[in-house]
Design an enzyme around this catalytic site. Structure first.
Site, PDB file in Angstrom:
ATOM      1  N   LYS A 103       0.853  -1.195   0.000  1.00  0.00           N
ATOM      2  CA  LYS A 103       0.000   0.000   0.000  1.00  0.00           C
ATOM      3  C   LYS A 103       0.885   1.241   0.000  1.00  0.00           C
ATOM      4  O   LYS A 103       1.699   1.436   0.887  1.00  0.00           O
ATOM      5  CB  LYS A 103      -0.895  -0.008   1.244  1.00  0.00           C
ATOM      6  CG  LYS A 103      -1.618   1.304   1.512  1.00  0.00           C
ATOM      7  CD  LYS A 103      -2.275   1.291   2.901  1.00  0.00           C
ATOM      8  CE  LYS A 103      -2.823   2.660   3.271  1.00  0.00           C
ATOM      9  NZ  LYS A 103      -3.376   2.704   4.643  1.00  0.00           N
ATOM     10  N   LYS A 152      -9.808  13.081   8.459  1.00  0.00           N
ATOM     11  CA  LYS A 152      -9.241  12.716   9.756  1.00  0.00           C
ATOM     12  C   LYS A 152      -9.206  13.928  10.689  1.00  0.00           C
ATOM     13  O   LYS A 152      -9.150  15.070  10.218  1.00  0.00           O
ATOM     14  CB  LYS A 152      -7.801  12.200   9.580  1.00  0.00           C
ATOM     15  CG  LYS A 152      -7.662  10.872   8.884  1.00  0.00           C
ATOM     16  CD  LYS A 152      -6.183  10.526   8.722  1.00  0.00           C
ATOM     17  CE  LYS A 152      -5.998   9.186   8.032  1.00  0.00           C
ATOM     18  NZ  LYS A 152      -6.424   8.049   8.850  1.00  0.00           N
ATOM     19  N   ASP A 180       1.917   6.536   5.615  1.00  0.00           N
ATOM     20  CA  ASP A 180       0.871   5.597   5.218  1.00  0.00           C
ATOM     21  C   ASP A 180       1.239   4.842   3.945  1.00  0.00           C
ATOM     22  O   ASP A 180       0.440   4.050   3.440  1.00  0.00           O
ATOM     23  CB  ASP A 180      -0.459   6.339   5.034  1.00  0.00           C
ATOM     24  CG  ASP A 180      -1.657   5.445   5.332  1.00  0.00           C
ATOM     25  OD1 ASP A 180      -1.478   4.450   6.062  1.00  0.00           O
ATOM     26  OD2 ASP A 180      -2.759   5.748   4.848  1.00  0.00           O
ATOM     27  N   ASP A 236     -11.875   7.095   4.325  1.00  0.00           N
ATOM     28  CA  ASP A 236     -10.638   6.899   5.086  1.00  0.00           C
ATOM     29  C   ASP A 236     -10.277   5.418   5.204  1.00  0.00           C
ATOM     30  O   ASP A 236      -9.227   5.080   5.728  1.00  0.00           O
ATOM     31  CB  ASP A 236     -10.770   7.531   6.474  1.00  0.00           C
ATOM     32  CG  ASP A 236      -9.423   7.670   7.175  1.00  0.00           C
ATOM     33  OD1 ASP A 236      -8.393   7.736   6.468  1.00  0.00           O
ATOM     34  OD2 ASP A 236      -9.399   7.708   8.416  1.00  0.00           O
ATOM     35  N   GLU A 296      -9.206   3.599   2.852  1.00  0.00           N
ATOM     36  CA  GLU A 296      -8.754   3.681   1.462  1.00  0.00           C
ATOM     37  C   GLU A 296      -7.680   2.681   1.093  1.00  0.00           C
ATOM     38  O   GLU A 296      -7.550   2.289  -0.070  1.00  0.00           O
ATOM     39  CB  GLU A 296      -8.263   5.100   1.172  1.00  0.00           C
ATOM     40  CG  GLU A 296      -6.823   5.410   1.529  1.00  0.00           C
ATOM     41  CD  GLU A 296      -6.477   5.208   3.007  1.00  0.00           C
ATOM     42  OE1 GLU A 296      -5.321   4.841   3.304  1.00  0.00           O
ATOM     43  OE2 GLU A 296      -7.342   5.406   3.868  1.00  0.00           O
ATOM     44  N   ARG A 355      -7.296  -0.476   1.665  1.00  0.00           N
ATOM     45  CA  ARG A 355      -7.822  -1.746   1.144  1.00  0.00           C
ATOM     46  C   ARG A 355      -8.327  -1.601  -0.293  1.00  0.00           C
ATOM     47  O   ARG A 355      -8.323  -2.572  -1.046  1.00  0.00           O
ATOM     48  CB  ARG A 355      -8.919  -2.256   2.080  1.00  0.00           C
ATOM     49  CG  ARG A 355     -10.153  -1.397   2.153  1.00  0.00           C
ATOM     50  CD  ARG A 355     -10.972  -1.639   3.417  1.00  0.00           C
ATOM     51  NE  ARG A 355     -10.274  -1.149   4.601  1.00  0.00           N
ATOM     52  CZ  ARG A 355     -10.752  -1.235   5.847  1.00  0.00           C
ATOM     53  NH1 ARG A 355     -11.919  -1.809   6.055  1.00  0.00           N
ATOM     54  NH2 ARG A 355     -10.071  -0.770   6.864  1.00  0.00           N
TER      55      ARG A 355
END
Length: 487
Positions: A252, A264, A275, A334, A336, A338
């Site tokens: 990811k 967020k 992330d 959020d 996202e 996956r």
């Protein structure tokens, strides 16, 4: 810090300020023959007066001009123990501003083990010494010199290439994770990955135009609110002599995650620069495999996006059709990661037909609630692969803990309006339902494992083998998995 090391078979120890010795668990020195110029009884008494069972490193001030630095080793130390004592030693020299030290071969170690131990010890020092100071206006450059004094003139680092390659891969991962979002956006990230061709990797960059043609609407939906592009980048290493199925790793790569329209809270949003850590682990691993000329075939696939709120951003309630043909109702923008992995997993399975697929992602905060920062969450449809990951994690101190997958969780992500929804608002099990979602995109029963590294990718305190910041967690784990089971 720059670490230099040299071997000497002749050296005047009387003029050496800092002398290092390896000792047993009671700080017993087996041989002091080479230190004959020092008073043996004095040294023994000084050790007794300063000894503490909690200390791993003991400093003895022999005189105003000379120190003995004793490093305690346990019986039957494993490789990771050797690395950890090296990391601990780095903390010691760094906090005490030591820039030059000479280790004396005092016959403590078996001669056959000397070279392996020293390599692992130095590797631990180098792992711990990484610091990201690229954007500091005043850069403090530290040089640390290690000398090894031994009569063994045949010392040769047989594993130096292996350790150098692994360190290069880990540090590349750490650098990517540490970069701010305004610098390492998807466009820049894709460019940096293209430079890995020089290391021997085949790099294929699929941009938005190509992704739209393929029908990767799940991935593209995450990035549509950003002015930056979205990409799927494939890194291939062909090191096997045959055409065996590749090992596949999927990451990811959300370069910055605002949460999109499901914004967020402002507090700690700056942490969302990491992330994309799952993708960085895949990239670091592939770089390492290429540099050390691993005798396997492997592919790394990373989805690179930026999740931003804008007039063009994906909305809660939208429905998208994934590359697999399955439809997804977006209840929360959020959730996202996956969505990025869904298309990447199906594409990897369909195109490369791999032996297995392992994906990595900073996917859920729920895994931190479950496991903290000690274990990554492991979800898998294959017991053999899960056990191999668990064992590899123990050996390199990058531990994973298997969590459940079960069809009974499916009802929590089934949607009335589409084939599935991207988040579970009722029933808890946030990490498991996320993994259950991902499993739906493994279409041909390929052995698969999902590693949720949300609690492991970045640390706000020093770890055993890493300093504050990006940890590089996952590169050593997957490299060990490959070494032990697939080479």
């Amino acid at each position: 810090m720059t670490i230099k090391y040299t071997f000497f078979s002749k050296l005047d120890l009387k003029k050496t300020k800092n002398i290092g010795l390896f000792c047993d668990e009671n700080f017993k020195i087996l041989s002091l023959e080479k230190l004959g110029f020092l008073n043996q009884n004095l040294i023994t008494n000084l050790i007794k007066n300063n000894i503490s069972p909690k200390k791993e490193i003991l400093t003895i001030n022999v005189s105003d001009k000379q120190n003995l630095i004793l490093i305690k080793l346990k019986k039957n130390q494993k490789s990771v123990d050797n690395e950890k004592i090296g990391a601990l030693f780095y903390d010691y020299i760094n906090s005490n501003s030591i820039i030059d030290l000479t280790f004396v071969d005092n016959n403590f170690l078996n001669k056959k083990l000397d070279q392996i131990f020293i390599e692992e010890f130095l590797h631990g020092i180098q792992l711990k010494s990484y610091e990201f100071k690229k954007y500091k206006s005043k850069k403090e450059i530290k040089d640390f010199k290690i000398n090894f004094f031994s009569n063994n003139k045949k010392i040769k680092f047989d594993n130096s290439k292996k350790f150098e390659s692994l360190l290069s891969g880990i540090n590349f991962t750490k650098e990517l994770v540490s970069e701010p979002g305004n610098i390492l956006h998807p466009d820049e990230y894709a460019k940096r990955l293209s430079t890995l061709r020089k290391d021997g990797l085949k790099v294929t960059v699929l941009d938005e135009k190509k992704l739209k043609k393929l029908g990767m609407n799940s991935l593209l939906g995450v990035g549509q609110g950003s002015i930056r592009g979205s990409y799927l980048v494939c890194l291939e290493w062909n090191g096997a002599k045959n055409n065996s199925k590749p090992l596949a790793f999927v990451g990811k790569g959300v370069c910055f995650d605002t949460g999109g329209i499901s914004l967020k809270p402002a507090k700690f949003m700056e942490d969302m620069t990491y992330d994309m850590a799952g993708s960085a682990v895949v990239v670091g691993l592939m770089k390492n495999l290429a540099l050390r000329k691993a005798k396997i075939n492997a592919v790394g696939v990373v989805g690179l996006v930026e999740n931003m709120p804008s007039g063009n951003a994906q909305r809660p309630g939208d429905i998208v059709k994934s590359y697999s043909g399955k439809t997804i109702e977006i209840l929360n923008t959020d959730a996202e990661g996956r969505l990025v992995l869904a298309d990447a997993l199906t594409y990897t399975e369909k195109k490369y037909k791999p032996k297995f697929i392992i994906d990595l992602a900073t996917l859920t905060g729920a895994i931190i609630v479950s496991l903290g920062s000690e274990y990554a969450g492991l979800f898998s449809n294959d017991d053999k692969l899960a056990n191999q990951l668990y064992e590899a994690g123990l050996k390199v101190e990058e531990k994973v803990w298997r969590m459940p997958l079960n069809k009974n969780y499916d009802k929590l992500i089934n949607s009335k309006n589409a084939d599935m929804q991207n988040i579970n608002y009722q029933g808890g099990a946030g990490s498991t339902t996320a993994a259950q979602f991902l499993q739906r995109f493994i279409l041909n029963k390929t052995p698969w494992a999902h590693l949720d590294i949300a609690g492991m990718a970045f640390s706000k305190y020093n770890g055993a083998l890493n300093s504050w910041g990006a940890t590089g967690f996952g590169v050593r784990l997957l490299n060990k998995l490959i070494e032990d089971n697939y080479e």
